[in-house]
Design a protein around this motif. Structure first.
Motif, PDB file in Angstrom:
ATOM      1  N   LEU A   5       0.673  -0.645  -0.088  1.00 48.88           N
ATOM      2  CA  LEU A   5      -0.239   0.030  -0.135  1.00 48.88           C
ATOM      3  C   LEU A   5       0.860   1.116   0.045  1.00 48.88           C
ATOM      4  CD1 LEU A   5      -3.048   1.815   0.217  1.00 48.88           C
ATOM      5  CD2 LEU A   5      -2.642   1.607   2.236  1.00 48.88           C
ATOM      6  N   ALA A   6       1.987   1.153   0.988  1.00 49.72           N
ATOM      7  CA  ALA A   6       2.913   2.362   0.653  1.00 49.72           C
ATOM      8  C   ALA A   6       3.149   2.521  -0.394  1.00 49.72           C
ATOM      9  CB  ALA A   6       3.284   2.028   1.965  1.00 49.72           C
ATOM     10  N   ILE A   7       3.894   1.559  -1.114  1.00 48.83           N
ATOM     11  CA  ILE A   7       4.451   2.183  -2.484  1.00 48.83           C
ATOM     12  C   ILE A   7       3.869   2.020  -3.595  1.00 48.83           C
ATOM     13  CG2 ILE A   7       5.172   0.478  -4.359  1.00 48.83           C
ATOM     14  CD1 ILE A   7       6.889  -1.558  -1.796  1.00 48.83           C
ATOM     15  N   THR A   8       2.787   1.753  -3.761  1.00 44.71           N
ATOM     16  CA  THR A   8       1.866   2.072  -4.009  1.00 44.71           C
ATOM     17  C   THR A   8       1.006   4.013  -4.199  1.00 44.71           C
ATOM     18  OG1 THR A   8       0.334   0.245  -4.229  1.00 44.71           O
ATOM     19  CG2 THR A   8      -0.834   2.112  -4.998  1.00 44.71           C
ATOM     20  N   LEU A   9       1.161   4.090  -2.719  1.00 48.58           N
ATOM     21  CA  LEU A   9       0.641   5.403  -2.805  1.00 48.58           C
ATOM     22  C   LEU A   9       1.003   6.496  -2.698  1.00 48.58           C
ATOM     23  CD1 LEU A   9      -1.576   4.736   0.669  1.00 48.58           C
ATOM     24  CD2 LEU A   9      -2.740   5.683  -1.381  1.00 48.58           C
ATOM     25  N   HIS A  46     -10.844   2.338 -13.977  1.00 46.44           N
ATOM     26  CA  HIS A  46     -10.931   0.476 -13.893  1.00 46.44           C
ATOM     27  C   HIS A  46     -11.067   0.502 -12.564  1.00 46.44           C
ATOM     28  CE1 HIS A  46      -7.862   1.324 -17.247  1.00 46.44           C
ATOM     29  NE2 HIS A  46      -8.162   2.463 -16.848  1.00 46.44           N
ATOM     30  N   PRO A  47     -12.494  -0.452 -12.518  1.00 43.52           N
ATOM     31  CA  PRO A  47     -12.914  -0.554 -10.733  1.00 43.52           C
ATOM     32  C   PRO A  47     -11.917  -1.460 -10.414  1.00 43.52           C
ATOM     33  CG  PRO A  47     -14.700  -0.442 -13.107  1.00 43.52           C
ATOM     34  CD  PRO A  47     -13.483   0.015 -13.561  1.00 43.52           C
ATOM     35  N   ALA A  48     -11.657  -2.532 -11.750  1.00 48.35           N
ATOM     36  CA  ALA A  48     -10.876  -3.798 -11.243  1.00 48.35           C
ATOM     37  C   ALA A  48      -9.304  -2.872 -10.110  1.00 48.35           C
ATOM     38  CB  ALA A  48     -10.750  -4.653 -11.987  1.00 48.35           C
ATOM     39  N   GLU A  49      -9.190  -2.187 -11.106  1.00 51.33           N
ATOM     40  CA  GLU A  49      -7.993  -1.871 -10.409  1.00 51.33           C
ATOM     41  C   GLU A  49      -7.931  -0.616  -9.124  1.00 51.33           C
ATOM     42  OE1 GLU A  49      -4.842  -0.221 -13.569  1.00 51.33           O
ATOM     43  OE2 GLU A  49      -5.788  -1.794 -14.742  1.00 51.33           O
ATOM     44  N   ALA A  50      -9.021  -0.724  -8.825  1.00 48.00           N
ATOM     45  CA  ALA A  50      -9.358   0.835  -7.572  1.00 48.00           C
ATOM     46  C   ALA A  50      -9.637   0.048  -6.467  1.00 48.00           C
ATOM     47  CB  ALA A  50     -10.617   1.425  -8.313  1.00 48.00           C
ATOM     48  N   THR A  51      -9.251  -1.715  -6.235  1.00 41.07           N
ATOM     49  CA  THR A  51      -9.060  -2.006  -5.258  1.00 41.07           C
ATOM     50  C   THR A  51      -8.029  -2.953  -5.488  1.00 41.07           C
ATOM     51  OG1 THR A  51     -11.610  -2.977  -6.082  1.00 41.07           O
ATOM     52  CG2 THR A  51     -10.382  -4.595  -4.658  1.00 41.07           C
ATOM     53  N   VAL A  52      -7.809  -2.819  -4.022  1.00 38.39           N
ATOM     54  CA  VAL A  52      -6.903  -3.521  -3.115  1.00 38.39           C
ATOM     55  C   VAL A  52      -6.531  -4.617  -2.464  1.00 38.39           C
ATOM     56  CG1 VAL A  52      -4.367  -3.284  -0.837  1.00 38.39           C
ATOM     57  CG2 VAL A  52      -5.591  -0.981  -2.245  1.00 38.39           C
ATOM     58  N   HIS A  53      -6.899  -5.672  -3.329  1.00 33.34           N
ATOM     59  CA  HIS A  53      -6.301  -7.105  -2.151  1.00 33.34           C
ATOM     60  C   HIS A  53      -5.262  -7.199  -1.120  1.00 33.34           C
ATOM     61  CE1 HIS A  53      -9.017  -7.831  -5.818  1.00 33.34           C
ATOM     62  NE2 HIS A  53      -8.461  -7.513  -6.215  1.00 33.34           N
ATOM     63  N   ARG A  70      -7.994   3.113   1.203  1.00 30.77           N
ATOM     64  CA  ARG A  70      -7.170   3.156   1.574  1.00 30.77           C
ATOM     65  C   ARG A  70      -5.947   4.336   1.600  1.00 30.77           C
ATOM     66  NH1 ARG A  70      -6.031  -0.595   5.530  1.00 30.77           N
ATOM     67  NH2 ARG A  70      -5.981  -2.528   4.363  1.00 30.77           N
ATOM     68  N   ALA A  71      -6.477   5.435   0.812  1.00 34.95           N
ATOM     69  CA  ALA A  71      -5.662   6.308   0.053  1.00 34.95           C
ATOM     70  C   ALA A  71      -6.416   7.790   1.436  1.00 34.95           C
ATOM     71  CB  ALA A  71      -5.998   7.375  -1.121  1.00 34.95           C
ATOM     72  N   TYR A  72      -7.217   7.659   1.601  1.00 33.26           N
ATOM     73  CA  TYR A  72      -7.931   9.289   2.649  1.00 33.26           C
ATOM     74  C   TYR A  72      -6.937   8.798   4.033  1.00 33.26           C
ATOM     75  CZ  TYR A  72     -11.436   9.482  -1.011  1.00 33.26           C
ATOM     76  OH  TYR A  72     -12.573   9.831  -1.859  1.00 33.26           O
ATOM     77  N   PRO A  73      -6.818   8.339   4.616  1.00 35.37           N
ATOM     78  CA  PRO A  73      -6.177   8.057   5.911  1.00 35.37           C
ATOM     79  C   PRO A  73      -4.879   9.031   5.486  1.00 35.37           C
ATOM     80  CG  PRO A  73      -7.094   6.234   5.598  1.00 35.37           C
ATOM     81  CD  PRO A  73      -7.794   6.954   4.946  1.00 35.37           C
TER      82      PRO A  73
END
Length: 92
Positions: A5-9, A46-53, A70-73
C-alpha cells in the motif's frame, strides 16, 4: 500488505518507499491533487484496479478494499501537514 500500500500511494505522488523519505510542505498540494485524481480515476475508469486485495497472510474473506478507502487517511495526514506547514517524514 501495508508495504504494498505504501509503495502504491507513494508511487502515485512520485515518491519511493525507502528506509527514509520526506514529502516537503511545498510538495503537498501537488501530492494531494495526484492522490485525489488517482482515487477518482480508479473509481470510474478501472474498477478492478481500484481495489487493494488483502495480503496472503489475511485469511478472512472480506470485500476488497478500494484505493480511496486506503488513500483517505494518507490524504488527511497530508492536508493536516499543509495546514501546519510541516513536512511528512518516515524512517527518521
Amino acid at each position: 500488505m501495508m508495504k504494498d500500500l505504501a509503495i502504491t500511494l507513494l508511487g502515485i505522488i512520485g515518491k519511493h518507499l525507502g528506509e527514509r523519505g520526506v514529502i516537503k510542505a511545498d510538495e503537498m498540494p501537488a501530492a494531494i491533487r495526484k492522490l485525489e485524481a488517482a482515487v477518482q480515476d480508479a473509481k470510474k475508469v478501472h474498477p478492478a484496479e481500484a481495489t487493494v486485495h488483502p495480503g496472503k497472510d489475511d485469511e478472512r474473506e472480506e470485500e476488497p478494499l478500494h484505493l480511496g478507502q486506503r488513500a483517505y487517511p494518507f490524504l488527511d495526514m497530508l492536508r493536516e501537514s499543509v495546514k501546519e506547514g510541516a513536512d511528512v517524514m518516515w524512517g527518521v
